[in-house]
Design an enzyme around this catalytic site. Structure first.
Site, PDB file in Angstrom:
ATOM      1  N   THR A   1      -6.025   6.443   2.701  1.00  0.00           N
ATOM      2  CA  THR A   1      -4.907   5.777   2.021  1.00  0.00           C
ATOM      3  C   THR A   1      -5.293   5.562   0.563  1.00  0.00           C
ATOM      4  O   THR A   1      -6.240   6.155   0.070  1.00  0.00           O
ATOM      5  CB  THR A   1      -4.518   4.477   2.763  1.00  0.00           C
ATOM      6  N   ASN A   2      -4.552   4.733  -0.158  1.00  0.00           N
ATOM      7  CA  ASN A   2      -4.891   4.447  -1.559  1.00  0.00           C
ATOM      8  C   ASN A   2      -4.576   2.990  -1.860  1.00  0.00           C
ATOM      9  O   ASN A   2      -4.134   2.249  -0.989  1.00  0.00           O
ATOM     10  CB  ASN A   2      -4.141   5.407  -2.499  1.00  0.00           C
ATOM     11  N   HIS A   3      -4.789   2.590  -3.121  1.00  0.00           N
ATOM     12  CA  HIS A   3      -4.712   1.162  -3.465  1.00  0.00           C
ATOM     13  C   HIS A   3      -3.304   0.651  -3.781  1.00  0.00           C
ATOM     14  O   HIS A   3      -3.154  -0.486  -4.213  1.00  0.00           O
ATOM     15  CB  HIS A   3      -5.609   0.875  -4.675  1.00  0.00           C
ATOM     16  N   SER A   4      -2.278   1.480  -3.576  1.00  0.00           N
ATOM     17  CA  SER A   4      -0.930   1.001  -3.934  1.00  0.00           C
ATOM     18  C   SER A   4      -0.540  -0.209  -3.074  1.00  0.00           C
ATOM     19  O   SER A   4      -0.728  -0.210  -1.857  1.00  0.00           O
ATOM     20  CB  SER A   4       0.100   2.118  -3.714  1.00  0.00           C
TER      21      SER A   4
ATOM     22  N   ALA B   1       3.069   5.835  -3.715  1.00  0.00           N
ATOM     23  CA  ALA B   1       1.862   6.627  -3.955  1.00  0.00           C
ATOM     24  C   ALA B   1       1.606   7.409  -2.668  1.00  0.00           C
ATOM     25  O   ALA B   1       0.874   6.961  -1.784  1.00  0.00           O
ATOM     26  CB  ALA B   1       0.696   5.713  -4.289  1.00  0.00           C
TER      27      ALA B   1
END
Ligand code: CTP
Length: 413
Positions: A222-225, A289
């Site tokens: 995943t990512n930091h959004s 994102a």
């Protein structure tokens, strides 16, 4: 960084709503931001929070009864206090206090101070109550009247209520309230709520947050959004009167009021939901994102470490680009807007994305600017549009202020 709230004089009102237990947290945050705070409470608020707590946190006497000895020292104290303030916020504001303010009934010290507030001093009201009380025509009429008087109504959040019911009526989280207070002190023309005729009758879809791509049953990519920008856009589009559908990856923030939410997890689910919704959509804003790659062969169960000391290779396949798909398939009347998060050559790369994905508009945000990017409450954006070289750059601002600026630009299209 010096706080915009430093030395600002703020009256915090609290009323007989269960969410009054959160008022001390708001007072504490304001004090941490170096504001001066005076609290006024209705008698029924005392059932939910004690004056002692608020007095300690604000380091000032709390006014409750109009004729309390503790607050009489300055004579016409309600006038003195109202004239002292740079801003007043009532959080939470019960249905009864909304009714009092809408009709000028000054039978509590809180309604009296609020009514005595000089013209031009911002008044923010955060209604909080059960959904049925919120949607009641009398409450809605009072809210309409208060908006007409120039008061800023902070929309209640959607979610779990103390009654156990789920719906509209939650007091927004303290950071959200703090953003509204800070925005009231900025110069941006976008600090005011949008006119609800701007996008009346338009369907807007917005993707928000990150996506989560399964490696195996316990691991993922995943990512930091955090979804804050997309959720702010949903709130701004709603303010502008649109019918809003938010297609959201997993996030930890409250949904804005009265928007339809479609919860998704993976890039593929977000793609499918977006394509389905797009058919009757006027405006699509892709703020999520989305993972660009997903594991090609997600495993069931848990992948075991083989203990050989060798590197492990994870094969990834490209996901479908939702923005590019909608851009390629839009009709002449549909508007598609993308985001570009860039760490260098923001405008150049943003323009390439605008062309490549056939968007009407791209919102560029810098991954490296101080008040910008993932997670924070603020953003620093520039807007690029098709068929013009013009770059519209905005001052750093809270995400809701940025979102209102974006919505105004969309209306201009
Ligand atoms: N986007 C999308 N679907 C994807 C990937 C991205 O809809 N599978 C959208 C994002 O929501 C955003 C825009 O495309 O509006 C830009 O995404 P970004 O990841 O920054 O651009 P990429 O095309 O992936 O290019 P790069 O990674 O090279 O910056």
């Amino acid at each position: 960084m010096s706080s915009i709230l430093k030395n600002k004089k703020i009256i915090v009102g609290t009323t007989g709503s269960i969410a009054a237990y959160k008022t001390p947290l708001l007072v504490r945050e304001l004090m941490r931001a170096s504001a001066h705070v005076n609290v006024v409470m209705t008698p029924s608020a005392k059932n939910f929070v004690t004056p002692m707590v608020l007095e300690n946190l604000s380091r000032s006497a709390v006014a409750c009864e109009m004729f309390d000895e503790a607050v009489q020292s300055e004579g016409a104290w309600h006038i003195q206090l109202a004239h002292w303030a740079d801003l007043m916020i009532i959080a939470p504001c019960s249905a009864t206090t909304l009714g009092r303010l809408a009709n000028g009934i000054c039978d509590t010290s809180l309604a009296t101070v609020a009514t005595a507030l000089p013209t031009g001093v911002p008044m923010l009201i955060a209604p909080s109550m059960d959904t049925d009380m919120w949607v009641n025509p009398a409450t809605q009429r009072n809210v309409r009247l208060l908006k007409e008087y120039g008061y800023m109504i902070i929309p209640p959040g959607d979610g779990q209520l103390s009654s156990g019911l789920v719906g509209l009526g939650r007091l927004p989280d303290i950071p959200v309230l703090m953003n509204y207070i800070k925005d009231a002190f900025t110069d941006s023309p976008n600090r005011f709520p949008l006119d609800e005729s701007l996008l009346q009758g338009k369907k807007v879809i917005i993707t928000a947050g990150s996506t989560v791509e399964k490696i195996d049953d316990v691991r993922y990519i995943t990512n930091h959004s955090t979804g804050k920008m997309g959720y702010a856009l949903a709130a701004a589009a709603k303010e502008a009167g649109a019918d809003v559908t938010l297609i959201s990856g997993p996030v930890h923030i409250d949904a804005p009021s009265a928007v339809n939410i479609i919860n998704v997890t993976t890039a593929e689910e977000m793609f499918n939901a977006s394509v389905k919704e797009f058919a009757d959509t006027d405006i699509a804003i892709m703020a999520a994102a989305v993972a660009d790659y997903t594991p090609a062969n997600p495993a069931n169960g848990k992948i075991k470490k083989d203990g050989s000391g060798n590197n492990m290779t994870l094969e990834l396949k490209e996901t479908k680009d939702i923005l590019a798909h909608l851009g390629a398939n839009k009709t002449g009347s549909q508007i598609v807007i993308g985001f570009a998060l860039e760490s260098e050559k923001e405008i150049e790369y943003g323009r390439k994305k605008l062309e490549k994905k056939n968007c009407n508009m791209i919102v560029v945000n810098s991954a490296t600017a101080p008040r910008s990017g993932f997670g924070g409450d603020d953003n620093t954006i520039s807007i690029l549009k098709k068929n013009t070289d013009e770059v519209k750059s905005f001052e750093p601002a809270s995400k809701i202020v940025c979102a209102r600026g974006i919505v105004k630009e969309i209306v201009g299209l």
